[in-house]
Design a protein around this motif. Structure first.
Motif, mmCIF file in Angstrom:
data_model
loop_
_atom_site.group_PDB
_atom_site.id
_atom_site.type_symbol
_atom_site.label_atom_id
_atom_site.label_comp_id
_atom_site.label_asym_id
_atom_site.label_seq_id
_atom_site.Cartn_x
_atom_site.Cartn_y
_atom_site.Cartn_z
ATOM 1 N N VAL A 29 -16.753 -3.000 -4.704
ATOM 2 C CA VAL A 29 -15.495 -3.660 -4.375
ATOM 3 C C VAL A 29 -15.502 -5.058 -4.984
ATOM 4 C CG1 VAL A 29 -13.994 -4.497 -2.529
ATOM 5 C CG2 VAL A 29 -15.260 -2.359 -2.221
ATOM 6 N N LEU A 30 -14.515 -5.330 -5.811
ATOM 7 C CA LEU A 30 -14.348 -6.652 -6.414
ATOM 8 C C LEU A 30 -12.930 -7.109 -6.117
ATOM 9 C CD1 LEU A 30 -16.058 -6.114 -9.921
ATOM 10 C CD2 LEU A 30 -17.071 -6.977 -7.801
ATOM 11 N N GLY A 31 -12.820 -8.071 -5.211
ATOM 12 C CA GLY A 31 -11.505 -8.532 -4.803
ATOM 13 C C GLY A 31 -10.781 -7.473 -3.993
ATOM 14 N N GLU A 32 -9.619 -7.087 -4.462
ATOM 15 C CA GLU A 32 -8.778 -6.124 -3.744
ATOM 16 C C GLU A 32 -8.906 -4.723 -4.330
ATOM 17 O OE1 GLU A 32 -6.463 -6.743 -1.194
ATOM 18 O OE2 GLU A 32 -7.096 -8.835 -1.007
ATOM 19 N N GLU A 33 -9.930 -4.500 -5.151
ATOM 20 C CA GLU A 33 -10.039 -3.211 -5.842
ATOM 21 C C GLU A 33 -11.426 -2.592 -5.709
ATOM 22 O OE1 GLU A 33 -8.363 -3.085 -9.971
ATOM 23 O OE2 GLU A 33 -8.209 -5.261 -9.681
ATOM 24 N N VAL A 34 -11.447 -1.268 -5.746
ATOM 25 C CA VAL A 34 -12.696 -0.537 -5.978
ATOM 26 C C VAL A 34 -12.755 -0.299 -7.482
ATOM 27 C CG1 VAL A 34 -13.911 1.645 -5.687
ATOM 28 C CG2 VAL A 34 -12.837 0.559 -3.716
ATOM 29 N N ILE A 35 -13.687 -0.954 -8.134
ATOM 30 C CA ILE A 35 -13.772 -0.909 -9.581
ATOM 31 C C ILE A 35 -14.545 0.321 -10.057
ATOM 32 C CG2 ILE A 35 -14.570 -2.150 -11.637
ATOM 33 C CD1 ILE A 35 -12.237 -3.454 -10.205
ATOM 34 N N ALA A 36 -15.532 0.745 -9.262
ATOM 35 C CA ALA A 36 -16.362 1.870 -9.675
ATOM 36 C C ALA A 36 -17.002 2.507 -8.447
ATOM 37 C CB ALA A 36 -17.445 1.406 -10.651
ATOM 38 N N VAL A 37 -17.305 3.804 -8.571
ATOM 39 C CA VAL A 37 -17.997 4.540 -7.518
ATOM 40 C C VAL A 37 -19.068 5.404 -8.176
ATOM 41 C CG1 VAL A 37 -17.795 6.096 -5.539
ATOM 42 C CG2 VAL A 37 -15.813 4.716 -6.249
ATOM 43 N N CYS A 38 -20.289 5.336 -7.646
ATOM 44 C CA CYS A 38 -21.319 6.228 -8.178
ATOM 45 C C CYS A 38 -22.028 6.945 -7.041
ATOM 46 C CB CYS A 38 -22.310 5.493 -9.080
ATOM 47 S SG CYS A 38 -23.477 4.433 -8.223
ATOM 48 N N ASN A 39 -22.429 8.164 -7.339
ATOM 49 C CA ASN A 39 -23.243 8.958 -6.427
ATOM 50 C C ASN A 39 -24.695 8.614 -6.737
ATOM 51 O OD1 ASN A 39 -24.060 12.512 -6.262
ATOM 52 N ND2 ASN A 39 -24.419 10.906 -4.773
ATOM 53 N N ARG A 40 -25.382 8.065 -5.756
ATOM 54 C CA ARG A 40 -26.788 7.690 -5.949
ATOM 55 C C ARG A 40 -27.671 8.807 -5.396
ATOM 56 N NH1 ARG A 40 -27.822 1.861 -3.705
ATOM 57 N NH2 ARG A 40 -27.118 2.871 -1.801
ATOM 58 N N ILE A 41 -28.495 9.347 -6.270
ATOM 59 C CA ILE A 41 -29.366 10.465 -5.914
ATOM 60 C C ILE A 41 -30.804 9.970 -5.872
ATOM 61 C CG2 ILE A 41 -30.148 12.767 -6.603
ATOM 62 C CD1 ILE A 41 -27.493 13.101 -8.061
ATOM 63 N N PRO A 42 -31.537 10.253 -4.790
ATOM 64 C CA PRO A 42 -32.934 9.791 -4.707
ATOM 65 C C PRO A 42 -33.777 10.269 -5.884
ATOM 66 C CG PRO A 42 -32.185 10.648 -2.597
ATOM 67 C CD PRO A 42 -31.115 10.994 -3.590
ATOM 68 N N VAL A 89 -18.641 8.781 -10.302
ATOM 69 C CA VAL A 89 -17.675 9.710 -9.698
ATOM 70 C C VAL A 89 -16.360 8.995 -9.380
ATOM 71 C CG1 VAL A 89 -19.429 11.254 -8.729
ATOM 72 C CG2 VAL A 89 -18.648 9.288 -7.389
ATOM 73 N N THR A 90 -16.111 7.893 -10.051
ATOM 74 C CA THR A 90 -14.952 7.058 -9.743
ATOM 75 C C THR A 90 -13.649 7.845 -9.718
ATOM 76 O OG1 THR A 90 -16.094 5.216 -10.831
ATOM 77 C CG2 THR A 90 -13.762 4.914 -10.348
ATOM 78 N N ASP A 91 -13.484 8.762 -10.652
ATOM 79 C CA ASP A 91 -12.230 9.512 -10.760
ATOM 80 C C ASP A 91 -12.171 10.715 -9.831
ATOM 81 O OD1 ASP A 91 -11.372 7.758 -12.753
ATOM 82 O OD2 ASP A 91 -12.281 8.951 -14.350
ATOM 83 N N LEU A 92 -13.268 10.999 -9.127
ATOM 84 C CA LEU A 92 -13.327 12.195 -8.287
ATOM 85 C C LEU A 92 -13.050 11.914 -6.816
ATOM 86 C CD1 LEU A 92 -16.514 13.922 -9.783
ATOM 87 C CD2 LEU A 92 -14.110 14.299 -10.410
ATOM 88 N N VAL A 93 -13.314 10.685 -6.367
ATOM 89 C CA VAL A 93 -13.208 10.402 -4.930
ATOM 90 C C VAL A 93 -11.756 10.356 -4.489
ATOM 91 C CG1 VAL A 93 -15.378 9.129 -4.958
ATOM 92 C CG2 VAL A 93 -13.232 7.889 -5.193
ATOM 93 N N HIS A 94 -11.519 10.763 -3.248
ATOM 94 C CA HIS A 94 -10.167 10.718 -2.696
ATOM 95 C C HIS A 94 -9.746 9.250 -2.564
ATOM 96 C CE1 HIS A 94 -6.825 11.181 0.121
ATOM 97 N NE2 HIS A 94 -6.810 12.476 -0.201
#
Length: 335
Positions: A165-178, A257-262
């Motif tokens: 989260v940067l300011g008022e936006e979610v700029i990126a989302v990643c799935n972190r796998i151990p 997964v930025t484009d995949l999340v609801h």
């Protein structure tokens, strides 16, 4: 696939997230002053405008109290809960004796035992239903060894996602796998780790896009819990996990997964940041159905993270690179 932007030469000893900020600042004609190289402490100057930036995402935009709220898991859970944001159900303790009293309360539950203040997944244990008192206490002692207080909370099944989260936006989302390896039916786990570590993107000290998978006592214990060791040979296609925490700093993989999340999950992440008063932060959400409308039964916010790393989004193990440095420069008011 989107092309990556090369990092600037001469800064290879700095953390890769700091290198990203330097590259994007130089592209704008911003002057770079390295205040403390070992601390990744910079001053950016453009005309009469100057800003201190430490470790890429520590800036004047977030107050000390915001940092303290995010760092303390009891405080962060409190503000999230007060804003109606779903968090795992749990309790906090400051002594082994207090935690021991609730052993039977948690006995039939899968639970996470973790320090109130921790980074990189240190001291976090996952206790299964029916675990002995001795094993329960060992997790508690480990967590208390790293913090004055600990949290024991419900374990929620599902992959873990980092929302930047940067300011008022979610700029990126990643799935972190151990940290993990996948068997080929003939190679030992040791060989599979060494082969995966040959990837030039893997290094040490946050100076590369990914970290090498270690073969320490921690990884060995995780294997022993699976009746394995470094010499075991997993079957073809069998994925073996070497860590319980999903941190990239301990050898995990980041999948964009930025484009995949609801979209509503992004709204929740922004609300969580606002609840803590944060402008720059990483929100960790666990969900088994990240692509669907959020259901309180299948997701929860695990943590709000101060000083989120940038490189896991720009240099993911797999998926589309997200260029995030420019957004921080925008928030700081640079042209």
């Amino acid at each position: 696939m989107t092309e990556t932007k090369p990092l600037p030469l001469g800064f290879e000893d700095l953390e890769i997230s700091t290198q990203i900020i330097i590259r994007d600042a130089l592209a704008r004609g911003i002057q770079i002053e390295i205040v403390d190289r070992k601390e990744n402490f910079l001053r950016l100057v453009q005309g009469n405008h100057s800003e201190f930036v430490k470790e890429a995402s520590k800036t004047r935009l977030d107050s000390l109290m915001t940092y303290l709220v995010m760092e303390n898991k009891i405080a962060s859970k409190l503000v999230l809960d007060e804003h109606g944001i779903r968090v795992p159900v749990g309790r906090n303790y400051s002594s082994l004796e207090d935690a021991r009293k609730d052993y039977t309360f948690f006995l039939d539950k899968k639970k996470v035992i973790k320090p109130v203040t921790t980074n990189f997944g240190l001291g976090i244990g996952i206790s299964n239903p029916g675990d002995s008192l001795e094993k329960f206490e060992s997790f508690v002692k480990t967590a208390l060894g790293l913090s004055n207080s600990i949290i024991i909370e419900e374990f929620i099944e599902g992959p873990e996602y980092r929302f930047l989260v940067l300011g008022e936006e979610v700029i990126a989302v990643c799935n972190r796998i151990p940290a993990n390896v996948t068997g080929d039916g003939k190679s030992s786990i040791r060989d599979l780790i060494e082969r995966k570590n040959e990837d030039p993107r893997r290094g040490e000290g946050h100076k590369t896009a990914l970290e090498k998978i270690q073969m320490s006592e921690v990884e060995l214990q995780i294997l022993k819990d699976q009746s394995l060791d470094f010499d075991s040979i997993p079957g073809l296609g069998k994925q073996i996990f070497l860590r319980k925490n999903s941190n990239i700093s301990t050898g995990g993989d980041s999948l964009d997964v930025t484009d995949l999340v609801h979209p509503e999950f992004k709204t929740i992440a922004i609300s969580a940041a606002k609840a803590a008063g944060a402008v720059i932060c990483g929100i960790d959400i666990i969900s088994s159905q990240i692509e669907l409308k959020p259901d309180p039964k299948t997701y929860a916010i695990l943590e709000i993270n101060f000083n989120p790393v940038l490189y896991i989004h720009e240099f993911p193990y797999a998926g589309k690179p997200r260029f995030v440095g420019d957004k921080i420069l925008d928030l700081l008011g640079f042209r």
